[in-house]
Design a protein around this motif. Sequence first.
Motif, mmCIF file in Angstrom:
data_model
loop_
_atom_site.group_PDB
_atom_site.id
_atom_site.type_symbol
_atom_site.label_atom_id
_atom_site.label_comp_id
_atom_site.label_asym_id
_atom_site.label_seq_id
_atom_site.Cartn_x
_atom_site.Cartn_y
_atom_site.Cartn_z
ATOM 1 N N VAL A 58 0.862 -1.187 0.000
ATOM 2 C CA VAL A 58 0.000 0.000 0.000
ATOM 3 C C VAL A 58 0.891 1.227 0.000
ATOM 4 O O VAL A 58 1.705 1.407 0.917
ATOM 5 C CB VAL A 58 -0.911 0.026 1.245
ATOM 6 N N GLN A 60 1.528 5.308 0.407
ATOM 7 C CA GLN A 60 0.871 6.358 1.194
ATOM 8 C C GLN A 60 1.535 7.703 0.936
ATOM 9 O O GLN A 60 2.755 7.840 1.036
ATOM 10 C CB GLN A 60 0.947 6.033 2.685
ATOM 11 N N TYR A 197 -8.074 -7.640 4.688
ATOM 12 C CA TYR A 197 -6.852 -6.825 4.626
ATOM 13 C C TYR A 197 -6.799 -5.921 3.406
ATOM 14 O O TYR A 197 -6.167 -4.869 3.421
ATOM 15 C CB TYR A 197 -5.631 -7.757 4.617
ATOM 16 N N GLN A 252 -8.602 3.373 -2.020
ATOM 17 C CA GLN A 252 -7.525 2.512 -1.517
ATOM 18 C C GLN A 252 -6.772 1.906 -2.702
ATOM 19 O O GLN A 252 -7.378 1.545 -3.707
ATOM 20 C CB GLN A 252 -8.091 1.429 -0.607
ATOM 21 N N TRP A 254 -3.330 -0.608 -4.139
ATOM 22 C CA TRP A 254 -2.364 -1.684 -3.882
ATOM 23 C C TRP A 254 -1.466 -1.889 -5.089
ATOM 24 O O TRP A 254 -1.914 -1.808 -6.234
ATOM 25 C CB TRP A 254 -3.087 -3.000 -3.587
ATOM 26 N N TYR A 292 3.733 0.035 2.677
ATOM 27 C CA TYR A 292 3.440 -0.953 3.714
ATOM 28 C C TYR A 292 3.088 -2.270 3.051
ATOM 29 O O TYR A 292 2.239 -2.303 2.149
ATOM 30 C CB TYR A 292 2.257 -0.499 4.572
ATOM 31 N N GLU A 296 2.503 -5.177 7.674
ATOM 32 C CA GLU A 296 2.773 -3.826 8.179
ATOM 33 C C GLU A 296 1.526 -2.954 8.116
ATOM 34 O O GLU A 296 1.288 -2.134 9.002
ATOM 35 C CB GLU A 296 3.894 -3.188 7.359
ATOM 36 N N TRP A 297 0.744 -3.150 7.071
ATOM 37 C CA TRP A 297 -0.497 -2.395 6.914
ATOM 38 C C TRP A 297 -1.497 -2.748 8.019
ATOM 39 O O TRP A 297 -2.162 -1.877 8.600
ATOM 40 C CB TRP A 297 -1.086 -2.670 5.541
ATOM 41 N N LYS A 300 -0.226 -1.166 11.124
ATOM 42 C CA LYS A 300 -0.405 0.289 11.082
ATOM 43 C C LYS A 300 -1.826 0.683 11.443
ATOM 44 O O LYS A 300 -2.051 1.655 12.180
ATOM 45 C CB LYS A 300 -0.056 0.795 9.673
#
Length: 436
Positions: A58, A60, A197, A252, A254, A292, A296-297, A300
Amino acid sequence: MFAYYFKLGVRSLRRNPALTALMVLTLAVGVAASVSTLTILHVMSADPIPEKSARLFVPQFDNGQVENFTPGADPDDMQMSYPDAANLLKSGQGERRTAMYGVPAAIEPPRKDIPAFQATGLAPTRDFFAMFNVPFLHGQAWTEGDDAKGADVVVLGRETAEKLYGDTNPVGQRLMVMGFPFTIVGVTDTWAPLPRYYKLIGGSRFGTPEEFFIPFSTAIRHETQHAGSMSCNANRDPGFASLLTSECTWIQFWFETRSAGDRAELQNWIDNYASEQRKLGRLKRNAPSKLYDVNEWMEKLKVVGNDSKLSAWLAFGFLVLCLVNTVGLLLAKFSVRASEIGVRRALGASRAEIFHQFLIETGVVGLVGGVLGLVLAFGALALIGMQSKGMANIAHMDWQMLGLTFVMSVSAAVLAGLLPTWRACQVTPAIQLKSQ
């Protein structure tokens, strides 16, 4: 000798049944409390796509306003604006990439006996299905051409397809979605990753999967309103066209790379992209761009919150308390058998043999406690699942947790039995024989 001692352990359960029942129940309650809590934590924190989790990222960017900004603080929203999403889709970076947002839609069934109903779906690009290993029951994902022109095509979830068409293959049929005729190109098979996720922002993280999917470009062309959260740091003109040119974050995104080692290259690219956007007057906060991976996402966004971790620690604390009580009960149980131990020692049994015998007996208690604890754990999970549909999705036990229940129960009983067993081995045969 193990089989013999195991039989003795089973027979010992019938001695002083009240004390034995109290030990088993104490151990079972402690195991059930800890296992049920640990099961939920296990489901919530497990890697939902281990074969790809290190290759899915992801990106950011922080495109908020400079006013009241504290350097180093997290962005106001973890999502992405449409200009950034469109640019990243065109970038060609990674092996696959997808932008998505939740969409509500009225669906008009072809059958007259089913009234129109409101459904919640997702508007991703074609790569979504391959990126997240979405299985298909019928048909396939739409084509790249459908993505390019924003075609009116739809992929139905299995439950939605069965609700509308039963067991028949609906691929190729037309369905009214959002008041427009859409062509059904595929039906996904059962697919419900936990947590969700791929779309952690907006909606339930442990809820049911999407009921349908339409192309991202199609949703934009129809100006479909989003179902989820949105953050706008500045006033904008009303209307969907204004939303597409604004800095509002509501999408969102990816990336999928060929290998985990490509992360550095992708990070370098988004850093350069952010630098170019700043030259155009965007991303004024000058905050670093980040990537991420899946785990990790999840960390977070705190999929596993501090409350869940605290509950697990409290449950284990309760198990320790139950073990302390079990130690006391075992001391009482073994103390009344001092004469038996004295006779066995006098007949030639070594302290090691006595130790093995009584330790195996405590293991039998742990095994019985594990069976009862498993039953209680299933009951506890069923009660937890009744709280909401999201909790029902995570309150279930897999084979790993089934095995852990018995390992934990037997290990806990053996641990609790170490002190009473050691005390039993210290019995002096001469003293016990004289007292008879």
